[in-house]
Design a protein around this motif. Sequence first.
Motif, PDB file in Angstrom:
ATOM      1  N   GLN A 260       0.834  -1.199   0.000  1.00 17.92           N
ATOM      2  CA  GLN A 260       0.000   0.000   0.000  1.00 17.92           C
ATOM      3  C   GLN A 260       0.871   1.252   0.000  1.00 17.92           C
ATOM      4  OE1 GLN A 260      -3.292  -0.003   2.773  1.00 17.92           O
ATOM      5  NE2 GLN A 260      -3.265  -2.233   2.951  1.00 17.92           N
ATOM      6  N   PRO A 261       0.350   2.348  -0.565  1.00 16.13           N
ATOM      7  CA  PRO A 261      -0.943   2.491  -1.242  1.00 16.13           C
ATOM      8  C   PRO A 261      -0.898   1.798  -2.604  1.00 16.13           C
ATOM      9  CG  PRO A 261       0.322   4.505  -1.470  1.00 16.13           C
ATOM     10  CD  PRO A 261       1.113   3.618  -0.556  1.00 16.13           C
ATOM     11  N   TYR A 262      -1.929   1.013  -2.897  1.00 15.04           N
ATOM     12  CA  TYR A 262      -1.927   0.229  -4.127  1.00 15.04           C
ATOM     13  C   TYR A 262      -2.034   1.134  -5.358  1.00 15.04           C
ATOM     14  CZ  TYR A 262      -2.754  -3.698  -0.996  1.00 15.04           C
ATOM     15  OH  TYR A 262      -2.641  -4.633   0.009  1.00 15.04           O
ATOM     16  N   ILE A 263      -1.136   0.896  -6.263  1.00 13.06           N
ATOM     17  CA  ILE A 263      -1.163   1.598  -7.548  1.00 13.06           C
ATOM     18  C   ILE A 263      -1.393   0.547  -8.625  1.00 13.06           C
ATOM     19  CG2 ILE A 263       0.146   3.021  -9.168  1.00 13.06           C
ATOM     20  CD1 ILE A 263       1.757   4.050  -6.782  1.00 13.06           C
ATOM     21  N   SER A 264      -2.465   0.693  -9.370  1.00 15.41           N
ATOM     22  CA  SER A 264      -2.823  -0.318 -10.359  1.00 15.41           C
ATOM     23  C   SER A 264      -2.808   0.260 -11.767  1.00 15.41           C
ATOM     24  CB  SER A 264      -4.202  -0.915 -10.052  1.00 15.41           C
ATOM     25  OG  SER A 264      -5.208   0.055 -10.231  1.00 15.41           O
ATOM     26  N   LYS A 265      -2.547  -0.621 -12.700  1.00  9.46           N
ATOM     27  CA  LYS A 265      -2.553  -0.263 -14.118  1.00  9.46           C
ATOM     28  C   LYS A 265      -3.221  -1.398 -14.894  1.00  9.46           C
ATOM     29  CE  LYS A 265       1.183  -0.710 -16.549  1.00  9.46           C
ATOM     30  NZ  LYS A 265       2.548  -0.537 -17.114  1.00  9.46           N
ATOM     31  N   SER A 266      -4.202  -1.046 -15.705  1.00  7.79           N
ATOM     32  CA  SER A 266      -4.903  -2.048 -16.497  1.00  7.79           C
ATOM     33  C   SER A 266      -3.953  -2.682 -17.517  1.00  7.79           C
ATOM     34  CB  SER A 266      -6.087  -1.404 -17.223  1.00  7.79           C
ATOM     35  OG  SER A 266      -6.751  -2.359 -18.037  1.00  7.79           O
ATOM     36  N   ILE A 267      -4.041  -3.985 -17.662  1.00  7.08           N
ATOM     37  CA  ILE A 267      -3.200  -4.718 -18.612  1.00  7.08           C
ATOM     38  C   ILE A 267      -4.012  -5.016 -19.870  1.00  7.08           C
ATOM     39  CG2 ILE A 267      -2.004  -6.894 -19.070  1.00  7.08           C
ATOM     40  CD1 ILE A 267      -1.204  -6.990 -16.157  1.00  7.08           C
ATOM     41  N   THR A 268      -3.463  -4.636 -21.002  1.00  7.02           N
ATOM     42  CA  THR A 268      -4.080  -4.904 -22.297  1.00  7.02           C
ATOM     43  C   THR A 268      -3.172  -5.813 -23.099  1.00  7.02           C
ATOM     44  OG1 THR A 268      -5.156  -2.730 -22.303  1.00  7.02           O
ATOM     45  CG2 THR A 268      -5.011  -3.884 -24.405  1.00  7.02           C
ATOM     46  N   LEU A 269      -3.728  -6.876 -23.641  1.00  6.39           N
ATOM     47  CA  LEU A 269      -2.950  -7.794 -24.473  1.00  6.39           C
ATOM     48  C   LEU A 269      -3.073  -7.352 -25.932  1.00  6.39           C
ATOM     49  CD1 LEU A 269      -3.898 -11.258 -22.899  1.00  6.39           C
ATOM     50  CD2 LEU A 269      -1.929  -9.787 -22.397  1.00  6.39           C
ATOM     51  N   THR A 270      -1.940  -6.967 -26.517  1.00  7.65           N
ATOM     52  CA  THR A 270      -1.921  -6.470 -27.893  1.00  7.65           C
ATOM     53  C   THR A 270      -1.177  -7.450 -28.780  1.00  7.65           C
ATOM     54  OG1 THR A 270      -1.957  -4.176 -27.120  1.00  7.65           O
ATOM     55  CG2 THR A 270      -1.292  -4.560 -29.399  1.00  7.65           C
ATOM     56  N   LEU A 271      -1.864  -7.972 -29.763  1.00  2.00           N
ATOM     57  CA  LEU A 271      -1.261  -8.921 -30.696  1.00  2.00           C
ATOM     58  C   LEU A 271      -0.387  -8.188 -31.710  1.00  2.00           C
ATOM     59  CD1 LEU A 271      -4.499 -10.982 -31.388  1.00  2.00           C
ATOM     60  CD2 LEU A 271      -2.498 -11.841 -30.174  1.00  2.00           C
ATOM     61  N   PRO A 272       0.689  -8.821 -32.188  1.00  2.46           N
ATOM     62  CA  PRO A 272       1.536  -8.203 -33.209  1.00  2.46           C
ATOM     63  C   PRO A 272       0.964  -8.359 -34.617  1.00  2.46           C
ATOM     64  CG  PRO A 272       2.474 -10.294 -32.513  1.00  2.46           C
ATOM     65  CD  PRO A 272       1.279 -10.064 -31.644  1.00  2.46           C
ATOM     66  N   PHE A 273      -0.275  -8.819 -34.730  1.00  2.00           N
ATOM     67  CA  PHE A 273      -0.938  -8.963 -36.018  1.00  2.00           C
ATOM     68  C   PHE A 273      -2.444  -8.927 -35.786  1.00  2.00           C
ATOM     69  CE2 PHE A 273      -0.725 -13.154 -34.204  1.00  2.00           C
ATOM     70  CZ  PHE A 273      -1.905 -13.769 -34.579  1.00  2.00           C
ATOM     71  N   SER A 274      -3.202  -8.766 -36.851  1.00  2.00           N
ATOM     72  CA  SER A 274      -4.657  -8.812 -36.756  1.00  2.00           C
ATOM     73  C   SER A 274      -5.117 -10.235 -37.039  1.00  2.00           C
ATOM     74  CB  SER A 274      -5.297  -7.845 -37.760  1.00  2.00           C
ATOM     75  OG  SER A 274      -4.962  -6.507 -37.454  1.00  2.00           O
ATOM     76  N   PRO A 275      -5.817 -10.878 -36.126  1.00  2.00           N
ATOM     77  CA  PRO A 275      -6.259 -12.257 -36.316  1.00  2.00           C
ATOM     78  C   PRO A 275      -7.205 -12.381 -37.513  1.00  2.00           C
ATOM     79  CG  PRO A 275      -6.450 -11.601 -34.023  1.00  2.00           C
ATOM     80  CD  PRO A 275      -6.185 -10.358 -34.809  1.00  2.00           C
ATOM     81  N   PRO A 276      -7.395 -13.594 -38.010  1.00  2.00           N
ATOM     82  CA  PRO A 276      -8.302 -13.813 -39.141  1.00  2.00           C
ATOM     83  C   PRO A 276      -9.694 -13.254 -38.878  1.00  2.00           C
ATOM     84  CG  PRO A 276      -7.015 -15.787 -38.710  1.00  2.00           C
ATOM     85  CD  PRO A 276      -6.723 -14.837 -37.590  1.00  2.00           C
ATOM     86  N   GLU A 277     -10.227 -12.585 -39.904  1.00  2.00           N
ATOM     87  CA  GLU A 277     -11.582 -12.033 -39.880  1.00  2.00           C
ATOM     88  C   GLU A 277     -11.768 -10.976 -38.804  1.00  2.00           C
ATOM     89  OE1 GLU A 277     -14.337 -15.259 -39.652  1.00  2.00           O
ATOM     90  OE2 GLU A 277     -13.747 -16.099 -41.591  1.00  2.00           O
TER      91      GLU A 277
END
Length: 364
Positions: A260-277
Amino acid sequence: MSYWTKWLLLISLSSVAAVQAQPLQKTFSDWQITCNNLNSCEVRSIPGNNGLAMTLARDAGNEAPAQLRIDYGNRYSGKLPGGALQDNLLLDGQRLKLDLKHWEVEPHHLLTNHGISIDEFLAQVMDADSIQLLYRADATISLHGLKAALLLMDEVQGRINSTSAWIQRGDRAASNVPPAPALPQINTPLRAPQALTHEESSGLIDFGTWRVNSDSCSLNPLQREVSVSPLSDDKALLLVSCEMGAYNIIDLAFEVSRSQPYISKSITLTLPFSPPERSDNQLELVNADFDAARGELLTFSKGRGLGDCGVATRWQYNGRQFVLAEYAQESTCDAWHSSDQWPMLWESKSAPPQESASVEMQQQ
Protein backbone atom coordinates in the motif's frame (compact mmCIF):
# COMPACT_ATOMS: atom_id res chain seq x y z
CA MET A 1 7.51 -4.73 -68.40
CA SER A 2 10.34 -7.08 -69.38
CA TYR A 3 10.62 -10.66 -68.15
CA TRP A 4 13.68 -9.85 -66.04
CA THR A 5 12.02 -6.79 -64.51
CA LYS A 6 9.00 -8.89 -63.55
CA TRP A 7 11.25 -11.60 -62.14
CA LEU A 8 13.29 -9.14 -60.03
CA LEU A 9 10.08 -7.51 -58.79
CA LEU A 10 8.72 -10.92 -57.75
CA ILE A 11 11.91 -11.72 -55.85
CA SER A 12 11.84 -8.32 -54.14
CA LEU A 13 8.22 -8.71 -53.07
CA SER A 14 8.85 -12.26 -51.87
CA SER A 15 11.80 -11.09 -49.77
CA VAL A 16 9.70 -8.37 -48.16
CA ALA A 17 6.95 -10.90 -47.44
CA ALA A 18 9.47 -13.18 -45.74
CA VAL A 19 10.57 -10.37 -43.42
CA GLN A 20 7.04 -9.11 -42.72
CA ALA A 21 5.08 -12.35 -42.55
CA GLN A 22 1.41 -11.79 -41.79
CA PRO A 23 -0.32 -14.83 -40.28
CA LEU A 24 -3.50 -15.93 -42.00
CA GLN A 25 -6.26 -18.51 -41.87
CA LYS A 26 -8.66 -18.79 -44.82
CA THR A 27 -11.11 -21.24 -46.32
CA PHE A 28 -11.36 -22.18 -49.98
CA SER A 29 -14.46 -24.32 -50.57
CA ASP A 30 -13.65 -27.53 -48.63
CA TRP A 31 -10.08 -26.64 -47.59
CA GLN A 32 -8.68 -24.48 -44.82
CA ILE A 33 -5.19 -22.95 -44.98
CA THR A 34 -3.21 -21.54 -42.07
CA CYS A 35 0.15 -19.76 -42.37
CA ASN A 36 2.09 -18.47 -39.36
CA ASN A 37 4.62 -15.69 -38.77
CA LEU A 38 7.40 -17.94 -40.10
CA ASN A 39 5.46 -18.55 -43.34
CA SER A 40 4.99 -22.19 -42.35
CA CYS A 41 1.66 -23.29 -43.82
CA GLU A 42 -0.83 -26.10 -43.36
CA VAL A 43 -3.88 -26.97 -45.45
CA ARG A 44 -6.57 -29.39 -44.23
CA SER A 45 -9.69 -30.80 -45.79
CA ILE A 46 -12.90 -29.79 -44.03
CA PRO A 47 -15.17 -30.83 -42.48
CA GLY A 48 -13.40 -33.58 -40.59
CA ASN A 49 -16.45 -34.84 -38.72
CA ASN A 50 -17.02 -37.54 -41.34
CA GLY A 51 -13.90 -39.22 -39.98
CA LEU A 52 -11.61 -38.85 -43.02
CA ALA A 53 -9.25 -35.92 -43.61
CA MET A 54 -6.12 -35.00 -45.55
CA THR A 55 -3.47 -32.53 -44.39
CA LEU A 56 -0.56 -30.96 -46.26
CA ALA A 57 2.06 -28.92 -44.40
CA ARG A 58 5.22 -27.16 -45.56
CA ASP A 59 7.79 -24.83 -44.01
CA ALA A 60 9.14 -21.77 -45.78
CA GLY A 61 12.50 -21.65 -47.54
CA ASN A 62 14.48 -23.65 -50.04
CA GLU A 63 14.53 -27.40 -49.36
CA ALA A 64 11.99 -26.92 -46.55
CA PRO A 65 10.40 -30.12 -45.25
CA ALA A 66 6.85 -30.96 -46.33
CA GLN A 67 4.34 -33.52 -45.09
CA LEU A 68 1.24 -35.17 -46.52
CA ARG A 69 -1.04 -37.30 -44.39
CA ILE A 70 -4.43 -39.00 -44.69
CA ASP A 71 -6.17 -39.96 -41.47
CA TYR A 72 -9.31 -41.93 -40.67
CA GLY A 73 -10.39 -41.30 -37.09
CA ASN A 74 -9.02 -38.90 -34.48
CA ARG A 75 -9.04 -38.10 -30.77
CA TYR A 76 -12.75 -37.28 -30.74
CA SER A 77 -13.94 -40.24 -32.81
CA GLY A 78 -11.48 -42.79 -31.48
CA LYS A 79 -10.54 -45.80 -33.55
CA LEU A 80 -13.05 -46.40 -36.34
CA PRO A 81 -13.97 -49.78 -37.84
CA GLY A 82 -13.05 -50.75 -41.37
CA GLY A 83 -10.23 -52.01 -43.55
CA ALA A 84 -6.84 -50.43 -44.19
CA LEU A 85 -6.74 -47.12 -46.07
CA GLN A 86 -4.14 -48.31 -48.55
CA ASP A 87 -6.62 -50.84 -49.95
CA ASN A 88 -9.86 -48.91 -49.64
CA LEU A 89 -9.48 -45.40 -51.06
CA LEU A 90 -11.35 -44.35 -54.18
CA LEU A 91 -10.57 -41.37 -56.42
CA ASP A 92 -13.75 -40.29 -58.21
CA GLY A 93 -15.12 -43.81 -57.86
CA GLN A 94 -11.97 -45.61 -59.06
CA ARG A 95 -9.25 -47.23 -56.97
CA LEU A 96 -6.68 -44.68 -55.84
CA LYS A 97 -3.28 -45.96 -56.91
CA LEU A 98 -0.62 -45.31 -54.27
CA ASP A 99 3.09 -46.05 -54.47
CA LEU A 100 3.75 -46.42 -50.73
CA LYS A 101 7.48 -47.07 -50.94
CA HIS A 102 8.27 -43.81 -49.11
CA TRP A 103 5.17 -43.66 -46.90
CA GLU A 104 4.60 -44.55 -43.25
CA VAL A 105 1.70 -46.96 -43.43
CA GLU A 106 -0.73 -47.79 -40.63
CA PRO A 107 -4.22 -49.24 -41.08
CA HIS A 108 -5.97 -45.87 -40.76
CA HIS A 109 -3.08 -43.43 -41.17
CA LEU A 110 -0.86 -42.72 -44.19
CA LEU A 111 2.01 -40.23 -44.00
CA THR A 112 4.94 -39.18 -46.17
CA ASN A 113 7.65 -36.52 -45.99
CA HIS A 114 9.10 -37.57 -49.35
CA GLY A 115 8.97 -34.69 -51.81
CA ILE A 116 8.69 -36.75 -54.99
CA SER A 117 5.96 -38.92 -53.46
CA ILE A 118 3.98 -35.80 -52.53
CA ASP A 119 4.40 -34.40 -56.06
CA GLU A 120 3.22 -37.68 -57.59
CA PHE A 121 0.20 -37.85 -55.30
CA LEU A 122 -0.83 -34.24 -56.02
CA ALA A 123 -0.47 -34.77 -59.77
CA GLN A 124 -2.90 -37.68 -59.50
CA VAL A 125 -5.58 -35.99 -57.39
CA MET A 126 -5.34 -32.28 -58.19
CA ASP A 127 -8.06 -32.16 -60.85
CA ALA A 128 -10.32 -34.81 -59.29
CA ASP A 129 -13.49 -34.21 -57.27
CA SER A 130 -13.11 -36.39 -54.20
CA ILE A 131 -11.39 -39.18 -52.32
CA GLN A 132 -13.75 -41.64 -50.69
CA LEU A 133 -13.65 -44.70 -48.47
CA LEU A 134 -14.81 -47.83 -50.26
CA TYR A 135 -16.76 -49.15 -47.29
CA ARG A 136 -18.21 -45.87 -46.00
CA ALA A 137 -19.87 -43.60 -48.54
CA ASP A 138 -20.07 -40.53 -46.28
CA ALA A 139 -16.33 -40.63 -45.39
CA THR A 140 -15.05 -38.38 -48.17
CA ILE A 141 -12.36 -35.77 -48.81
CA SER A 142 -13.66 -33.15 -51.20
CA LEU A 143 -10.82 -31.84 -53.39
CA HIS A 144 -12.66 -28.63 -54.26
CA GLY A 145 -10.52 -25.73 -53.04
CA LEU A 146 -7.28 -27.70 -52.66
CA LYS A 147 -5.65 -26.07 -55.67
CA ALA A 148 -6.56 -22.55 -54.51
CA ALA A 149 -5.26 -23.24 -50.99
CA LEU A 150 -1.95 -24.63 -52.28
CA LEU A 151 -1.58 -21.71 -54.69
CA LEU A 152 -1.90 -19.31 -51.76
CA MET A 153 0.71 -21.36 -49.87
CA ASP A 154 3.09 -21.07 -52.83
CA GLU A 155 2.46 -17.32 -52.94
CA VAL A 156 3.01 -16.80 -49.21
CA GLN A 157 6.29 -18.76 -49.35
CA GLY A 158 7.50 -17.03 -52.52
CA ARG A 159 7.48 -20.20 -54.63
CA ILE A 160 5.40 -18.97 -57.58
CA ASN A 161 7.13 -19.84 -60.89
CA SER A 162 9.87 -21.77 -59.06
CA THR A 163 10.73 -25.43 -59.43
CA SER A 164 9.48 -26.06 -55.88
CA ALA A 165 5.97 -24.64 -56.39
CA TRP A 166 3.13 -27.11 -56.01
CA ILE A 167 0.71 -25.29 -58.32
CA GLN A 168 2.17 -22.53 -60.52
CA ARG A 169 5.51 -24.19 -61.22
CA GLY A 170 8.18 -22.53 -63.35
CA ASP A 171 11.90 -22.70 -64.08
CA ARG A 172 13.04 -20.29 -61.35
CA ALA A 173 15.60 -22.11 -59.22
CA ALA A 174 14.37 -23.33 -55.84
CA SER A 175 17.49 -21.77 -54.32
CA ASN A 176 15.91 -18.37 -55.02
CA VAL A 177 12.94 -19.09 -52.78
CA PRO A 178 13.13 -16.65 -49.83
CA PRO A 179 14.10 -18.06 -46.43
CA ALA A 180 11.75 -18.18 -43.48
CA PRO A 181 11.52 -14.99 -41.40
CA ALA A 182 13.54 -14.83 -38.20
CA LEU A 183 11.93 -16.44 -35.17
CA PRO A 184 10.94 -13.71 -32.65
CA GLN A 185 12.85 -13.87 -29.37
CA ILE A 186 11.38 -12.99 -26.00
CA ASN A 187 13.50 -12.15 -22.99
CA THR A 188 12.46 -13.99 -19.85
CA PRO A 189 12.82 -12.70 -16.26
CA LEU A 190 16.09 -13.45 -14.46
CA ARG A 191 14.29 -15.55 -11.86
CA ALA A 192 10.86 -16.34 -10.49
CA PRO A 193 9.39 -13.58 -8.28
CA GLN A 194 9.15 -13.94 -4.53
CA ALA A 195 5.92 -15.59 -3.42
CA LEU A 196 3.17 -13.38 -2.04
CA THR A 197 2.86 -13.35 1.73
CA HIS A 198 -0.50 -13.99 3.36
CA GLU A 199 -0.80 -10.30 4.21
CA GLU A 200 -0.01 -9.28 0.60
CA SER A 201 -2.55 -11.72 -0.83
CA SER A 202 -5.32 -10.64 1.55
CA GLY A 203 -4.73 -6.96 0.90
CA LEU A 204 -4.60 -7.37 -2.86
CA ILE A 205 -7.77 -9.51 -2.97
CA ASP A 206 -9.61 -6.89 -0.90
CA PHE A 207 -8.35 -4.21 -3.29
CA GLY A 208 -9.39 -6.30 -6.30
CA THR A 209 -12.87 -6.82 -4.87
CA TRP A 210 -13.24 -3.09 -4.41
CA ARG A 211 -11.81 -2.35 -7.84
CA VAL A 212 -14.17 -4.65 -9.71
CA ASN A 213 -17.16 -3.06 -7.98
CA SER A 214 -16.14 0.25 -9.53
CA ASP A 215 -15.90 -1.20 -13.04
CA SER A 216 -18.65 -2.18 -15.45
CA CYS A 217 -19.00 -5.97 -15.35
CA SER A 218 -22.12 -7.96 -16.16
CA LEU A 219 -21.18 -10.79 -13.80
CA ASN A 220 -23.04 -10.78 -10.50
CA PRO A 221 -20.72 -9.50 -7.71
CA LEU A 222 -21.33 -12.70 -5.75
CA GLN A 223 -20.08 -14.74 -8.73
CA ARG A 224 -16.97 -12.71 -9.47
CA GLU A 225 -13.64 -14.25 -8.60
CA VAL A 226 -10.47 -12.37 -7.75
CA SER A 227 -7.05 -14.00 -7.92
CA VAL A 228 -3.60 -12.57 -7.33
CA SER A 229 -0.14 -13.84 -8.29
CA PRO A 230 3.38 -12.44 -7.95
CA LEU A 231 4.47 -10.71 -11.14
CA SER A 232 7.78 -9.39 -9.82
CA ASP A 233 9.22 -8.70 -6.37
CA ASP A 234 7.30 -5.42 -6.22
CA LYS A 235 4.32 -6.04 -8.51
CA ALA A 236 1.42 -8.48 -8.60
CA LEU A 237 -0.98 -9.66 -11.27
CA LEU A 238 -4.64 -9.21 -10.37
CA LEU A 239 -7.25 -11.16 -12.36
CA VAL A 240 -10.93 -10.37 -11.89
CA SER A 241 -13.69 -12.35 -13.62
CA CYS A 242 -16.04 -9.94 -15.35
CA GLU A 243 -18.16 -11.68 -18.01
CA MET A 244 -19.38 -15.26 -18.21
CA GLY A 245 -20.77 -17.27 -21.12
CA ALA A 246 -21.74 -20.90 -21.50
CA TYR A 247 -18.10 -22.08 -21.40
CA ASN A 248 -15.95 -18.94 -21.39
CA ILE A 249 -15.07 -16.47 -18.64
CA ILE A 250 -13.64 -13.07 -19.56
CA ASP A 251 -11.24 -11.55 -17.03
CA LEU A 252 -9.93 -8.08 -16.37
CA ALA A 253 -6.21 -7.91 -15.60
CA PHE A 254 -4.29 -5.36 -13.57
CA GLU A 255 -0.66 -4.82 -12.65
CA VAL A 256 -0.71 -3.75 -8.99
CA SER A 257 1.98 -2.73 -6.54
CA ARG A 258 2.41 -5.35 -3.82
CA SER A 259 2.32 -2.84 -0.96
CA GLN A 260 0.00 0.00 0.00
CA PRO A 261 -0.94 2.49 -1.24
CA TYR A 262 -1.93 0.23 -4.13
CA ILE A 263 -1.16 1.60 -7.55
CA SER A 264 -2.82 -0.32 -10.36
CA LYS A 265 -2.55 -0.26 -14.12
CA SER A 266 -4.90 -2.05 -16.50
CA ILE A 267 -3.20 -4.72 -18.61
CA THR A 268 -4.08 -4.90 -22.30
CA LEU A 269 -2.95 -7.79 -24.47
CA THR A 270 -1.92 -6.47 -27.89
CA LEU A 271 -1.26 -8.92 -30.70
CA PRO A 272 1.54 -8.20 -33.21
CA PHE A 273 -0.94 -8.96 -36.02
CA SER A 274 -4.66 -8.81 -36.76
CA PRO A 275 -6.26 -12.26 -36.32
CA PRO A 276 -8.30 -13.81 -39.14
CA GLU A 277 -11.58 -12.03 -39.88
CA ARG A 278 -10.76 -9.22 -37.46
CA SER A 279 -9.54 -5.67 -38.03
CA ASP A 280 -8.17 -5.03 -34.52
CA ASN A 281 -5.32 -6.64 -32.60
CA GLN A 282 -6.62 -6.50 -29.02
CA LEU A 283 -7.17 -9.82 -27.23
CA GLU A 284 -9.58 -10.41 -24.37
CA LEU A 285 -8.41 -12.51 -21.44
CA VAL A 286 -10.67 -15.54 -21.84
CA ASN A 287 -10.34 -18.40 -19.34
CA ALA A 288 -7.03 -16.88 -18.28
CA ASP A 289 -4.47 -18.80 -16.24
CA PHE A 290 -1.13 -17.47 -14.96
CA ASP A 291 2.00 -19.46 -14.10
CA ALA A 292 3.97 -17.19 -11.78
CA ALA A 293 7.08 -19.40 -11.74
CA ARG A 294 7.43 -19.17 -15.53
CA GLY A 295 5.86 -15.75 -15.99
CA GLU A 296 3.40 -17.21 -18.52
CA LEU A 297 -0.16 -16.07 -19.05
CA LEU A 298 -2.44 -18.48 -20.93
CA THR A 299 -5.80 -17.79 -22.55
CA PHE A 300 -8.19 -20.34 -24.02
CA SER A 301 -11.34 -19.24 -25.85
CA LYS A 302 -13.66 -22.05 -26.89
CA GLY A 303 -15.74 -21.71 -30.03
CA ARG A 304 -18.12 -24.27 -28.56
CA GLY A 305 -18.30 -26.55 -25.56
CA LEU A 306 -16.63 -29.50 -27.25
CA GLY A 307 -13.39 -27.52 -27.42
CA ASP A 308 -12.62 -28.44 -31.03
CA CYS A 309 -12.37 -24.83 -32.21
CA GLY A 310 -11.36 -21.46 -30.80
CA VAL A 311 -8.22 -19.53 -29.87
CA ALA A 312 -5.40 -20.48 -27.48
CA THR A 313 -2.54 -18.11 -26.63
CA ARG A 314 0.55 -18.00 -24.44
CA TRP A 315 2.07 -14.70 -23.28
CA GLN A 316 5.47 -14.25 -21.66
CA TYR A 317 6.12 -11.57 -19.04
CA ASN A 318 9.52 -10.04 -19.83
CA GLY A 319 9.84 -7.90 -16.71
CA ARG A 320 7.93 -4.97 -18.22
CA GLN A 321 4.97 -6.32 -20.16
CA PHE A 322 3.34 -9.43 -21.59
CA VAL A 323 4.61 -10.37 -25.06
CA LEU A 324 2.90 -12.87 -27.32
CA ALA A 325 4.77 -16.18 -27.37
CA GLU A 326 2.25 -18.46 -29.14
CA TYR A 327 -1.10 -18.05 -30.86
CA ALA A 328 -3.12 -21.00 -32.15
CA GLN A 329 -6.52 -20.83 -33.82
CA GLU A 330 -8.99 -23.29 -35.27
CA SER A 331 -11.84 -21.55 -37.08
CA THR A 332 -13.60 -24.70 -38.28
CA CYS A 333 -15.72 -26.44 -35.65
CA ASP A 334 -15.76 -29.97 -37.08
CA ALA A 335 -14.65 -32.23 -34.22
CA TRP A 336 -11.33 -32.96 -35.91
CA HIS A 337 -8.73 -32.02 -33.29
CA SER A 338 -8.43 -30.57 -29.80
CA SER A 339 -6.62 -27.38 -28.75
CA ASP A 340 -3.14 -28.94 -28.50
CA GLN A 341 -3.33 -29.60 -32.27
CA TRP A 342 -4.87 -26.33 -33.46
CA PRO A 343 -2.93 -24.65 -36.29
CA MET A 344 -0.27 -22.24 -35.03
CA LEU A 345 -0.38 -18.65 -36.29
CA TRP A 346 2.43 -17.25 -34.14
CA GLU A 347 5.57 -18.81 -32.71
CA SER A 348 8.57 -17.46 -30.77
CA LYS A 349 11.42 -18.67 -28.63
CA SER A 350 12.65 -17.65 -25.21
CA ALA A 351 15.92 -15.75 -25.11
CA PRO A 352 18.37 -15.54 -22.18
CA PRO A 353 17.66 -12.66 -19.80
CA GLN A 354 19.28 -9.43 -20.96
CA GLU A 355 21.14 -8.89 -17.69
CA SER A 356 22.75 -12.31 -17.93
CA ALA A 357 23.84 -11.58 -21.48
CA SER A 358 25.45 -8.27 -20.42
CA VAL A 359 27.30 -9.94 -17.54
CA GLU A 360 28.72 -12.56 -19.89
CA MET A 361 29.91 -9.86 -22.29
CA GLN A 362 31.65 -8.00 -19.46
CA GLN A 363 33.44 -11.18 -18.37
CA GLN A 364 34.85 -11.84 -21.86
